[in-house]
Design a protein around this motif. Structure first.
Motif, PDB file in Angstrom:
ATOM      1  N   ASN A  38       0.779  -1.161  -0.177  1.00 38.35           N
ATOM      2  CA  ASN A  38      -0.104   0.028   0.068  1.00 38.35           C
ATOM      3  C   ASN A  38       1.096   1.217  -0.060  1.00 38.35           C
ATOM      4  O   ASN A  38       1.683   1.605   0.896  1.00 38.35           O
ATOM      5  CB  ASN A  38      -0.877   0.011   1.235  1.00 38.35           C
ATOM      6  CG  ASN A  38      -1.946   1.060   1.216  1.00 38.35           C
ATOM      7  OD1 ASN A  38      -1.673   1.978   0.493  1.00 38.35           O
ATOM      8  ND2 ASN A  38      -3.066   0.646   1.689  1.00 38.35           N
ATOM      9  N   ARG A  39       0.784   1.820  -1.164  1.00 38.87           N
ATOM     10  CA  ARG A  39       1.683   3.033  -1.458  1.00 38.87           C
ATOM     11  C   ARG A  39       1.484   4.252   0.045  1.00 38.87           C
ATOM     12  O   ARG A  39       2.358   4.743   0.232  1.00 38.87           O
ATOM     13  CB  ARG A  39       1.358   3.845  -2.466  1.00 38.87           C
ATOM     14  CG  ARG A  39       2.482   4.774  -3.092  1.00 38.87           C
ATOM     15  CD  ARG A  39       2.051   5.216  -4.507  1.00 38.87           C
ATOM     16  NE  ARG A  39       1.077   4.705  -4.963  1.00 38.87           N
ATOM     17  CZ  ARG A  39       0.857   4.739  -6.529  1.00 38.87           C
ATOM     18  NH1 ARG A  39       1.907   5.361  -7.159  1.00 38.87           N
ATOM     19  NH2 ARG A  39      -0.100   4.217  -7.003  1.00 38.87           N
ATOM     20  N   HIS A  40       0.309   4.353   0.407  1.00 38.12           N
ATOM     21  CA  HIS A  40      -0.069   5.417   1.546  1.00 38.12           C
ATOM     22  C   HIS A  40       0.435   5.033   2.702  1.00 38.12           C
ATOM     23  O   HIS A  40       0.992   5.696   3.661  1.00 38.12           O
ATOM     24  CB  HIS A  40      -1.381   5.565   1.413  1.00 38.12           C
ATOM     25  CG  HIS A  40      -2.002   6.105   0.239  1.00 38.12           C
ATOM     26  ND1 HIS A  40      -1.615   7.489  -0.101  1.00 38.12           N
ATOM     27  CD2 HIS A  40      -3.166   5.514  -0.736  1.00 38.12           C
ATOM     28  CE1 HIS A  40      -2.354   7.646  -1.345  1.00 38.12           C
ATOM     29  NE2 HIS A  40      -3.217   6.430  -1.738  1.00 38.12           N
ATOM     30  N   ASN A  41       0.258   3.623   3.180  1.00 44.67           N
ATOM     31  CA  ASN A  41       0.930   3.390   4.596  1.00 44.67           C
ATOM     32  C   ASN A  41       2.519   2.881   4.525  1.00 44.67           C
ATOM     33  O   ASN A  41       3.004   3.205   5.608  1.00 44.67           O
ATOM     34  CB  ASN A  41       0.350   1.904   4.765  1.00 44.67           C
ATOM     35  CG  ASN A  41      -1.215   2.167   5.248  1.00 44.67           C
ATOM     36  OD1 ASN A  41      -1.725   2.947   5.283  1.00 44.67           O
ATOM     37  ND2 ASN A  41      -2.299   0.879   4.962  1.00 44.67           N
ATOM     38  N   THR A  42       3.093   2.571   3.378  1.00 43.50           N
ATOM     39  CA  THR A  42       4.539   2.237   3.383  1.00 43.50           C
ATOM     40  C   THR A  42       4.953   3.041   2.319  1.00 43.50           C
ATOM     41  O   THR A  42       5.418   2.466   1.076  1.00 43.50           O
ATOM     42  CB  THR A  42       4.769   0.806   3.175  1.00 43.50           C
ATOM     43  OG1 THR A  42       4.023   0.511   2.112  1.00 43.50           O
ATOM     44  CG2 THR A  42       4.441   0.072   4.616  1.00 43.50           C
ATOM     45  N   PRO A  43       5.373   4.302   2.278  1.00 48.12           N
ATOM     46  CA  PRO A  43       5.959   5.089   1.256  1.00 48.12           C
ATOM     47  C   PRO A  43       7.382   4.799   1.017  1.00 48.12           C
ATOM     48  O   PRO A  43       7.956   4.932  -0.060  1.00 48.12           O
ATOM     49  CB  PRO A  43       5.616   6.438   1.760  1.00 48.12           C
ATOM     50  CG  PRO A  43       5.793   6.533   3.158  1.00 48.12           C
ATOM     51  CD  PRO A  43       5.134   5.279   3.445  1.00 48.12           C
TER      52      PRO A  43
END
Length: 66
Positions: A38-43
């Motif tokens: 998930n790009r938002h949780n783990t940038p």
């Protein structure tokens, strides 16, 4: 209704010890796994401990560019 970019992206995890040590010199095969994050949780770049069949042990697999 406008939809934004998908939060989930497909990533490739590659064994870091095979790349550094060139464990299997006869073959150029490197252990790789495909997964999603998930790009938002783990940038930041993802690192997971996975089994490498070429090193015959659990090693850190890091995210690589496509």
């Amino acid at each position: 209704m406008a939809k934004g970019k998908n939060a989930r992206v497909r990533i490739i995890l590659q064994c870091t010890s095979c790349v550094r040590n060139s464990v299997n010199k006869k073959s150029t095969v490197i252990s790789r796994y495909i997964t999603q994050k998930n790009r938002h949780n783990t940038p930041s770049r993802l690192e997971l401990r996975k089994f490498c069949p070429y090193c015959y042990k659990h090693t850190i697999h890091g995210e690589i560019k496509k």
